[in-house]
Design a protein around this motif. Structure first.
Motif, PDB file in Angstrom:
ATOM      1  N   CYS A  92      91.982  54.827  48.436  1.00  0.00           N
ATOM      2  CA  CYS A  92      91.814  54.982  49.800  1.00  0.00           C
ATOM      3  C   CYS A  92      90.658  55.664  50.135  1.00  0.00           C
ATOM      4  N   ALA A  93      90.102  55.124  51.307  1.00  0.00           N
ATOM      5  CA  ALA A  93      88.643  55.880  51.767  1.00  0.00           C
ATOM      6  C   ALA A  93      88.754  56.193  53.019  1.00  0.00           C
ATOM      7  N   ARG A  94      87.694  57.202  53.292  1.00  0.00           N
ATOM      8  CA  ARG A  94      87.569  57.107  54.833  1.00  0.00           C
ATOM      9  C   ARG A  94      86.137  56.052  55.225  1.00  0.00           C
ATOM     10  N   LEU A  95      86.481  55.239  55.911  1.00  0.00           N
ATOM     11  CA  LEU A  95      85.831  53.945  56.051  1.00  0.00           C
ATOM     12  C   LEU A  95      84.458  54.282  57.163  1.00  0.00           C
ATOM     13  N   SER A  96      83.507  53.455  57.169  1.00  0.00           N
ATOM     14  CA  SER A  96      82.462  53.116  58.085  1.00  0.00           C
ATOM     15  C   SER A  96      82.937  52.262  59.098  1.00  0.00           C
ATOM     16  N   ALA A  97      81.984  52.118  59.937  1.00  0.00           N
ATOM     17  CA  ALA A  97      82.599  50.987  60.979  1.00  0.00           C
ATOM     18  C   ALA A  97      82.509  49.523  60.155  1.00  0.00           C
ATOM     19  N   GLU A  98      81.770  49.555  59.585  1.00  0.00           N
ATOM     20  CA  GLU A  98      81.659  48.086  58.551  1.00  0.00           C
ATOM     21  C   GLU A  98      82.954  48.107  57.642  1.00  0.00           C
ATOM     22  N   GLY A  99      82.985  49.189  56.974  1.00  0.00           N
ATOM     23  CA  GLY A  99      84.001  49.230  55.843  1.00  0.00           C
ATOM     24  C   GLY A  99      85.337  48.984  56.610  1.00  0.00           C
ATOM     25  N   LEU A 100      85.630  49.341  57.801  1.00  0.00           N
ATOM     26  CA  LEU A 100      86.970  49.001  58.570  1.00  0.00           C
ATOM     27  C   LEU A 100      86.961  47.687  58.827  1.00  0.00           C
ATOM     28  N   LEU A 101      85.898  46.956  59.159  1.00  0.00           N
ATOM     29  CA  LEU A 101      86.128  45.504  59.550  1.00  0.00           C
ATOM     30  C   LEU A 101      86.354  44.919  58.344  1.00  0.00           C
ATOM     31  N   ARG A 102      85.861  45.245  57.061  1.00  0.00           N
ATOM     32  CA  ARG A 102      86.056  44.305  55.739  1.00  0.00           C
ATOM     33  C   ARG A 102      87.492  44.735  55.230  1.00  0.00           C
ATOM     34  N   GLU A 103      87.863  46.161  55.558  1.00  0.00           N
ATOM     35  CA  GLU A 103      89.209  46.183  55.096  1.00  0.00           C
ATOM     36  C   GLU A 103      90.285  45.512  55.955  1.00  0.00           C
ATOM     37  N   SER A 116      86.326  52.123  67.532  1.00  0.00           N
ATOM     38  CA  SER A 116      87.065  51.297  66.355  1.00  0.00           C
ATOM     39  C   SER A 116      88.136  50.285  66.933  1.00  0.00           C
ATOM     40  N   VAL A 117      88.813  50.814  67.877  1.00  0.00           N
ATOM     41  CA  VAL A 117      90.032  49.869  68.324  1.00  0.00           C
ATOM     42  C   VAL A 117      89.381  48.678  69.113  1.00  0.00           C
ATOM     43  N   SER A 118      88.285  48.933  69.992  1.00  0.00           N
ATOM     44  CA  SER A 118      87.512  47.807  70.610  1.00  0.00           C
ATOM     45  C   SER A 118      86.970  46.839  69.645  1.00  0.00           C
ATOM     46  N   ALA A 119      86.386  47.462  68.443  1.00  0.00           N
ATOM     47  CA  ALA A 119      85.781  46.511  67.629  1.00  0.00           C
ATOM     48  C   ALA A 119      86.882  45.648  66.922  1.00  0.00           C
ATOM     49  N   LEU A 120      87.952  46.167  66.766  1.00  0.00           N
ATOM     50  CA  LEU A 120      89.123  45.516  65.906  1.00  0.00           C
ATOM     51  C   LEU A 120      89.394  44.458  66.809  1.00  0.00           C
ATOM     52  N   LYS A 121      90.019  44.797  68.157  1.00  0.00           N
ATOM     53  CA  LYS A 121      90.540  44.041  69.116  1.00  0.00           C
ATOM     54  C   LYS A 121      89.631  42.833  69.513  1.00  0.00           C
ATOM     55  N   ALA A 122      88.300  43.169  69.584  1.00  0.00           N
ATOM     56  CA  ALA A 122      87.291  41.869  69.744  1.00  0.00           C
ATOM     57  C   ALA A 122      87.293  40.969  68.781  1.00  0.00           C
ATOM     58  N   ARG A 123      87.415  41.340  67.688  1.00  0.00           N
ATOM     59  CA  ARG A 123      87.373  40.498  66.393  1.00  0.00           C
ATOM     60  C   ARG A 123      88.656  39.820  66.358  1.00  0.00           C
ATOM     61  N   TRP A 124      89.791  40.691  66.463  1.00  0.00           N
ATOM     62  CA  TRP A 124      91.190  39.804  65.933  1.00  0.00           C
ATOM     63  C   TRP A 124      92.106  40.472  67.073  1.00  0.00           C
ATOM     64  N   PRO A 125      92.069  39.590  68.354  1.00  0.00           N
ATOM     65  CA  PRO A 125      92.883  40.001  69.221  1.00  0.00           C
ATOM     66  C   PRO A 125      94.528  40.154  68.947  1.00  0.00           C
ATOM     67  N   GLU A 126      94.979  39.373  67.971  1.00  0.00           N
ATOM     68  CA  GLU A 126      96.339  39.329  67.434  1.00  0.00           C
ATOM     69  C   GLU A 126      96.834  40.309  66.590  1.00  0.00           C
ATOM     70  N   LEU A 127      95.640  41.204  65.996  1.00  0.00           N
ATOM     71  CA  LEU A 127      96.145  42.365  65.254  1.00  0.00           C
ATOM     72  C   LEU A 127      96.625  43.451  66.014  1.00  0.00           C
ATOM     73  N   VAL A 128      97.641  43.999  65.543  1.00  0.00           N
ATOM     74  CA  VAL A 128      98.367  45.172  66.224  1.00  0.00           C
ATOM     75  C   VAL A 128      97.792  46.277  66.006  1.00  0.00           C
ATOM     76  N   VAL A 129      97.206  46.997  66.818  1.00  0.00           N
ATOM     77  CA  VAL A 129      96.594  48.272  66.488  1.00  0.00           C
ATOM     78  C   VAL A 129      97.387  49.413  67.007  1.00  0.00           C
ATOM     79  N   VAL A 130      97.661  50.393  66.087  1.00  0.00           N
ATOM     80  CA  VAL A 130      98.342  51.419  66.359  1.00  0.00           C
ATOM     81  C   VAL A 130      97.299  52.646  66.468  1.00  0.00           C
ATOM     82  N   THR A 131      97.398  53.560  67.535  1.00  0.00           N
ATOM     83  CA  THR A 131      96.653  54.680  67.337  1.00  0.00           C
ATOM     84  C   THR A 131      97.521  56.061  67.459  1.00  0.00           C
ATOM     85  N   ASP A 132      97.053  56.982  66.885  1.00  0.00           N
ATOM     86  CA  ASP A 132      97.647  58.442  66.413  1.00  0.00           C
ATOM     87  C   ASP A 132      97.432  59.239  67.584  1.00  0.00           C
TER      88      ASP A 132
END
Ligand code: PBG
Length: 322
Positions: free
Chosen positions: A50-61, A101-117
């Motif tokens: 596990c890692a603390r991910l950069s913006a780019e790392g998050l998209l890759r993961e 991070s949420v916006s970046a993920l949802k823009a790229r993958w609208p179907e991804l379910v994003v859970v926030t704490d």
């Protein structure tokens, strides 16, 4: 001997007939991820893999996770110390790390379910989930701040809001605020029975979020209790929660079972950082066979009553099951 239980275990197909809990699948797994503001991914020492991910790392993961069949992620921010304040204002900054991070993920993958704490600890200079005053964690003042945090996440596109703070009344307050802004479709996954556990240690390393003073025992649950979890579940249900969570998972299977029997709501369980660290360390030392031990741990959580499992093993488990 007329009764021989072994007859029902004699072949793979007969075992499939008699399997009481099935449906452990990638679709039931949620992958928790740590994000930070820096341009490199930084491994978490106590959580190998596990890692603390950069913006780019998050998209890759997330790209890799989707390929493995994981459709849901849960995000946690690792902030620099100078962004933390007593009231955790950064938690509701619309330009903050999590909303971006949420916006970046949802823009790229609208179907991804994003859970926030939802909780203040990653943002709090005191390292507590709520606002601290004279050594006490204020409940109602904190709920008002958590509502702003939840709204900020919903505006950024979060699908599921997961309050992990254990303040009383926060589910109802968040539900009302979400509905008030037209976010009727945003779900609430409540950390209903979150225990004051020692198994969160590696997570607090990952976020540098350990309490600066005291512990979390005045808001998180006492590990000796289970009836109290049933009470928390009833309150969260009345307040409009969509899913209820038990955390940690493995050491609290009886709690999962008790909730399974007392509510019709779907249940989630969080296989936390300390559970991951134990499995990982023993596997790396050659003391456990990782694949079978991890799948067994997840199967046990499913058997006890979990419909959804949050686990840092999500990607690996999905690959093993494929
Ligand atoms: C805090 C929070 C914690 C975790 C998730 N949200 C830690 C804590 O309560 O101190 C722990 C998760 C893990 O250990 O994997 N709001």
């Amino acid at each position: 001997m007329r009764s021989r239980p072994r007859r029902n275990r004699k072949s793979a197909l007969v075992r499939a007939w008699t399997a009481e809990s099935s449906g452990l699948s990638a679709a039931r797994l949620v992958y928790p991820l740590f994000v930070h503001e820096h341009s490199a991914d930084v491994p978490v020492g106590s959580m190998p893999g596990c890692a603390r991910l950069s913006a780019e790392g998050l998209l890759r993961e997330v790209d890799g996770a989707l390929e493995d069949g994981i459709g849901a992620v849960c995000l946690f921010p690792a902030l620099d110390e100078d962004q933390k304040t007593p009231r955790g204002e950064e938690a509701s900054n619309p330009e903050g790390l999590i909303p971006r991070s949420v916006s970046a993920l949802k823009a790229r993958w609208p179907e991804l379910v994003v859970v926030t704490d939802v909780a203040l600890d990653p943002y709090s200079s005191d390292g507590h989930d709520g606002i601290v005053s004279a050594g006490r964690i204020l409940n109602d003042e904190t709920v008002a701040v958590l509502v702003e945090q939840a709204l900020c996440q919903a505006r950024a596109g979060a699908d599921v809001i997961a309050p992990s703070d254990m303040m009383d009344g926060r589910v109802g307050a968040i539900r009302d605020a979400l509905d008030g802004e037209g976010f009727e479709e945003v779900s609430i996954l409540s950390y209903t029975a979150k225990y004051a556990s020692s198994f969160y240690g590696p997570f607090r390393d990952a976020l540098d979020s350990a309490p600066k003073a005291g512990d979390k025992k005045t808001y998180q649950m006492d590990p000796r209790n289970v009836r109290e979890a049933v009470r928390e579940a009833r309150l969260d249900e009345e307040e409009g929660a969509d899913l209820l969570m038990v955390k940690p998972a493995g050491p609290y299977l009886d709690v999962l079972r008790a909730l399974r029997e007392s509510t019709e709501l779907p249940l989630a369980a969080y296989q936390v950082s300390g559970e991951y660290a134990m499995l990982k360390a023993a596997s790396q030392a050659g003391w456990l066979e990782e694949k079978s031990a991890v799948l067994e741990s997840l199967q046990a959580i499913r058997r006890a009553g979990a419909d959804v499992i949050l686990t840092y093993y999500a990607r690996q488990a999905a690959r093993w099951m494929a």
